[in-house]
Structure formats: C-alpha cells, structure tokens
Motif scaffolding. Structure first.
Motif, PDB file in Angstrom:
ATOM      1  N   GLU A 161       0.818  -1.076   0.123  1.00 42.49           N
ATOM      2  CA  GLU A 161      -0.032  -0.112  -0.047  1.00 42.49           C
ATOM      3  C   GLU A 161       1.045   1.356   0.099  1.00 42.49           C
ATOM      4  O   GLU A 161       0.558   2.184  -0.708  1.00 42.49           O
ATOM      5  N   GLY A 162       1.867   1.414   1.004  1.00 42.82           N
ATOM      6  CA  GLY A 162       2.664   2.460   0.903  1.00 42.82           C
ATOM      7  C   GLY A 162       3.822   2.734  -0.529  1.00 42.82           C
ATOM      8  O   GLY A 162       4.139   3.770  -0.468  1.00 42.82           O
ATOM      9  N   GLN A 163       3.827   1.622  -1.214  1.00 44.96           N
ATOM     10  CA  GLN A 163       4.355   1.662  -2.451  1.00 44.96           C
ATOM     11  C   GLN A 163       3.635   2.208  -3.688  1.00 44.96           C
ATOM     12  O   GLN A 163       4.152   2.504  -4.764  1.00 44.96           O
ATOM     13  N   LYS A 168       2.872   7.388  -2.603  1.00 46.01           N
ATOM     14  CA  LYS A 168       4.111   7.512  -2.145  1.00 46.01           C
ATOM     15  C   LYS A 168       4.570   8.931  -1.737  1.00 46.01           C
ATOM     16  O   LYS A 168       5.228   9.297  -0.926  1.00 46.01           O
ATOM     17  N   SER A 169       3.507   9.912  -2.243  1.00 46.64           N
ATOM     18  CA  SER A 169       3.724  11.694  -1.628  1.00 46.64           C
ATOM     19  C   SER A 169       3.487  11.516   0.020  1.00 46.64           C
ATOM     20  O   SER A 169       3.710  12.603   0.524  1.00 46.64           O
ATOM     21  N   ASN A 175      11.665   5.085   2.215  1.00 42.35           N
ATOM     22  CA  ASN A 175      12.303   3.842   2.524  1.00 42.35           C
ATOM     23  C   ASN A 175      11.437   3.344   3.804  1.00 42.35           C
ATOM     24  O   ASN A 175      11.520   2.251   4.431  1.00 42.35           O
ATOM     25  N   ILE A 176      10.557   4.054   4.735  1.00 43.98           N
ATOM     26  CA  ILE A 176      10.034   3.826   5.908  1.00 43.98           C
ATOM     27  C   ILE A 176       8.336   3.507   5.424  1.00 43.98           C
ATOM     28  O   ILE A 176       7.845   4.587   5.404  1.00 43.98           O
ATOM     29  N   ASP A 197      -7.685   5.398   1.730  1.00 41.80           N
ATOM     30  CA  ASP A 197      -7.630   4.869   3.037  1.00 41.80           C
ATOM     31  C   ASP A 197      -6.238   4.916   3.626  1.00 41.80           C
ATOM     32  O   ASP A 197      -6.155   3.852   4.603  1.00 41.80           O
ATOM     33  N   TYR A 198      -5.160   5.458   3.201  1.00 46.00           N
ATOM     34  CA  TYR A 198      -3.901   5.125   3.469  1.00 46.00           C
ATOM     35  C   TYR A 198      -3.129   6.132   4.318  1.00 46.00           C
ATOM     36  O   TYR A 198      -3.611   7.390   4.265  1.00 46.00           O
ATOM     37  N   ILE A 199      -2.724   5.684   5.498  1.00 43.66           N
ATOM     38  CA  ILE A 199      -1.651   6.520   6.269  1.00 43.66           C
ATOM     39  C   ILE A 199      -0.466   5.709   6.628  1.00 43.66           C
ATOM     40  O   ILE A 199      -0.609   4.556   6.921  1.00 43.66           O
ATOM     41  N   ASN A 200       0.630   6.484   6.943  1.00 44.25           N
ATOM     42  CA  ASN A 200       1.861   5.608   7.183  1.00 44.25           C
ATOM     43  C   ASN A 200       1.943   5.663   8.806  1.00 44.25           C
ATOM     44  O   ASN A 200       2.325   6.366   9.527  1.00 44.25           O
TER      45      ASN A 200
END
Length: 476
Positions: A161-163, A168-169, A175-176, A197-200
C-alpha cells in the motif's frame, strides 16, 4: 552471568534460534529438559540436514568428580573453561565430523531485578580485548543490537500500500513504509479515490502476552502538510485521547513534523474535523496541550485530546539520562488511565520508528514489570523483535537500544526504593523524594497471565554453576 547460557531451553527451540541466525559455528549451552542436571552444547554446523537447513549438533556435557568433560578425555573446573577450550580446538563427533564453536548465541533474557548487573556487563565487554589479539572486540550492546539488525533483514512482509504511486507522496521517508497486515486503514475513505484509506501508521501491541486485553499503540510518522487531515481522521476514528510527540517541529534546520494543531485559543478545520487548542503548559522536558476535536458543525460531539510533546530528545540520539523520559511516561499513562474507553495512544517522531520505537518498548516493559513484579524475566531484544514485526525498523540505533536498558534499570531501582520506603513505618521516610514516580497502571485481572519468556523459579544460571559444579552429567 554467562551470556551463551540459555537455561531451560528445549532442543527444538535451540535449533530454531540457531537455524534462524544461519551462521555456522553459532553455539549455546542449555540445561537438559529430559534429564535435569545435565547440560547440552548445541552448535549449528555446515552440514545440510534432510529438512534442507543446516544441521544442529547437540553435544552432551558430562560431570565427573565435580569436573566437566565432553567425552571424558579433557576435564575442566568450569563450563566456561570447557567452552573456551573447544572454541580453540573444535569437537570431533562419533561420526568423524568436526564441530567448531565460532560465535556464541547470546541469551538476552534477564531477571528484571538483575538488569543493573547486565547493563554493567554489556558496558564492560565493549572494551574487552579478544582472545589472542590486541584489538578491541565489538561485543556488549553492539553484539545484541547487531544480531537484531541481521534478523530484521530477514523479515519479508508486504508494504504494497505504501508503495502505490498514489501513496508515495504521503510517506515522509520513501524507505519507511507500514506493513500491510498491521497498517491503520482510514475509514469513510472515498472509494473512487485510490489510496484514500492510506496513512503511514501501524497498530503495535505486546504479543508476548498470552491473554487478551493488552495495551495497543499506534506508531506513525510526523505529519506532512498533505497528511494532516488524514492524521485527524485517524485520531477521531480510533477514539484516541492521548498523542505522544517525541520530536520538535524543526531540528538542526530540518523539518521533522508540520504543526498539525492550531495556535492556543484558536480553532482550525482539518478535513471533516474542527480542532481547537484550549491550553498549553510547559514542563521541564515537554509541553502539554489540551486540544478538542469534533466533526465540522457538530460541536456537541467534541472530545478532549491531550497532546504531549517531549522536547529533550535529540534526533538519532538519546537523552542524557532516563529520569525525564520515565517521568514523562508516568504523566502520559496517568492521563490515558483517566479515559477507560480510550482508543490506542498515538506515538510519533519524524519517521515513526526510532524515538517512537524506543519509548514504546520502554512503556511495554514497564507495563510487564508492573503486572508481573520485579522477579519476572524480561528480554529487551525479544521485545524489539516483536514490535519490528508490526512496524519495521523500530529502535534505530545502538544508543537507543542501550537507552532502553538504562531506562528499565532506573525504573526498577526507583520502584525498589519506593517499595522499601513504603515498608518503613517510621515517618522519617515520609518525605523521600524519588527521581520519578512509577506510573500507576492497571494490573491484569487474570492472575494466571503468562509472559512467554518467563521461567518461574529459574533465573539465569547462578554464578556458582560456573565456578562450582552440582549434579551429574551423562554422556549422550
């Protein structure tokens, strides 16, 4: 305290540890579970077993007339002398194969009450010259942390998901990225917008407990200008009441986290929510802000958010001493306890792995000690391994690893002092000032809770076992 000694460790578990390390010549010494009093030297060899992994050789150590031996020819007064001898010579098995002891698999488990002596031992070994060489050997804290780094490299979990190009922004550092299986998923996202729906951020909990009901944390990165609305969406949906920020907004001229809260006595809209800053207080090492959050145009649904920003923690470094961090955690946990129905505490720094991982692991271990008492066994290395399986890279540096030991050690010394003071009926102890007060935490309702790494009644091998033998050891 001999670090290659692993106490009551079963053969299969010894094989698992050595096989995962995957370095031929790695060895450990354990007590035999089938024959109490016996010892076994378990060594990873170069040979490939039927299962396709490297074979582990289990060599029984005998005791004859109070002296240790493997096979009966050479006798030694202590297990340490025996191990050092065979590190130089190697051991020939009955099959004719030679087994070599190249590097120990260090035990990182320690009884909580003995942690101070472990810290001193790890400090000393850093400067101890290696056998037959004048050079300084890297051991101690470095040895344990390096072993963790090698294990980290073997964790293969999806960060898909993070990729995604759309996400990406939203990552402060490319890399984390959060693991898919533990990531926080934003609710009420727009199904038409890919990645909405994405959050790091990841959920992290103490999986070393067998019972449920343990504390859950959310570890996340410092906000970017483009992720502030997502952050407040997460705060609202998770019913969070306490946010712990372990960074300044700017450090050494670099942006570490955008201020995601409004100025004091003002309000600001962040997406679907309005956040107001009611007050701001400054303590020695940290600031406390009382914020309130409510959906836009629904002020009646407002609830308080306590924002604790720790200011005395340098990036990639550690505070000079742990007392301030322990006092800070006491305040944070006292506030969290005021909201019995609160969701996870959110912890972040800049990347959300170094200072975040360090403070999170310290808090987890203190919780364990508060619940099980000062006689419990703890394994700091195993804790870090466990949290890294939920968010990669947690606890970034050897200095942070050592700081966890120092913080836990200080917490235990302070708790002992407090317990001793409370036992005194004489009023002269009534005004005893401690560096920090241990956090008041809920004790588990289930008194049979078991900590996975706890060996009740058996602490790390006592010194006498290495200086004077007891029991008999038969040859395998």
């Amino acid at each position: 305290m001999v670090k290659w000694y692993h106490g009551h460790l079963s053969g299969p578990n010894a094989e698992k540890l050595l096989t995962v390390r995957d370095e031929p010549g790695t060895f450990l010494v354990r007590e035999s579970l089938s024959k109490p009093g016996d010892f076994v030297l378990s060594v990873l060899t170069d040979e490939i077993s039927k299962s396709g992994s490297k074979r582990v050789s289990h060599i029984k150590i005998m005791c004859q007339n109070d002296r240790y031996t493997v096979g009966g020819s050479d006798l030694f007064d202590t297990l340490t002398e025996l191990v050092e001898f065979y590190k130089r010579k190697g051991i020939e098995e009955i099959s004719g194969n030679w087994v070599y002891l190249r590097q120990p698999y260090f035990s990182t488990r320690v009884n909580a009450a003995d942690i101070d002596s472990r810290v001193k031992q790890l400090d000393l070994t850093l400067n101890k010259p290696s056998e037959g060489e004048g050079e300084k050997t890297k051991a101690g804290f470095w040895e344990e942390f390096d072993a963790l780094q090698k294990l980290e490299a073997k964790v293969k979990k999806s960060r898909e998901e993070g990729q995604r190009p759309e996400n990406k922004s939203k990552n402060r550092y490319k890399n984390i990225l959060p693991f898919n299986d533990t990531r926080v998923i934003l609710q009420n996202a727009d199904p038409e917008v890919v990645g909405s729906d994405y959050i790091n951020a990841n959920y992290v909990k103490d999986k070393l407990w067998e019972s449920g009901g343990q504390k859950v944390y959310i570890a996340t990165q410092g906000c970017l200008a483009t992720t502030v609305n997502d952050f407040w969406q997460m705060v609202w949906q998770e019913k969070t009441h306490v946010i712990v920020m372990t960074t300044r907004e700017v450090e050494k001229g670099r942006n570490k986290c955008v201020p995601y809260w409004p100025e004091q006595k003002t309000s600001k809209e962040f997406g679907k929510y309005v956040v107001s800053c009611e007050s701001e207080l400054e303590a020695t090492d940290y600031k406390v802000r009382l914020l309130k959050i409510a959906p836009v145009n629904q002020a009646k649904l407002s609830h308080p958010i306590w924002h604790y920003q720790y200011l005395s923690w340098p990036d990639h470094g550690v505070p000079q001493e742990p007392g301030g961090v322990l006092s800070f955690l006491t305040q944070v946990n006292t506030k969290q306890a005021e909201y019995p129905d609160a969701g996870p505490m959110i912890i972040h720094c800049s990347a959300g792995i170094g200072r975040t991982g360090t403070i999170l692991v310290i808090d987890m271990i203190i919780e364990t000690i508060d619940t099980l008492g000062l006689d419990c066994d703890i394994d700091i290395s195993k804790y870090i391994q466990m949290v890294r399986e939920q968010r990669s890279g947690m606890v970034q540096t050897e200095a942070q690893y050592k700081f966890i030991y120092l913080a836990v050690s200080e917490y235990i010394q302070t708790t002992k002092a407090k317990e001793n003071a409370s036992k005194e009926t004489n009023t002269e102890y009534g005004n005893l000032q401690l560096k920090h007060q241990p956090a008041s935490r809920k004790v588990s309702k289930n008194k049979e809770d078991v900590y996975e790494n706890l060996s009740k009644g058996k602490k790390d091998m006592k010194k006498s076992k290495f200086e004077k033998k007891t029991g008999s050891v038969k040859k395998k």
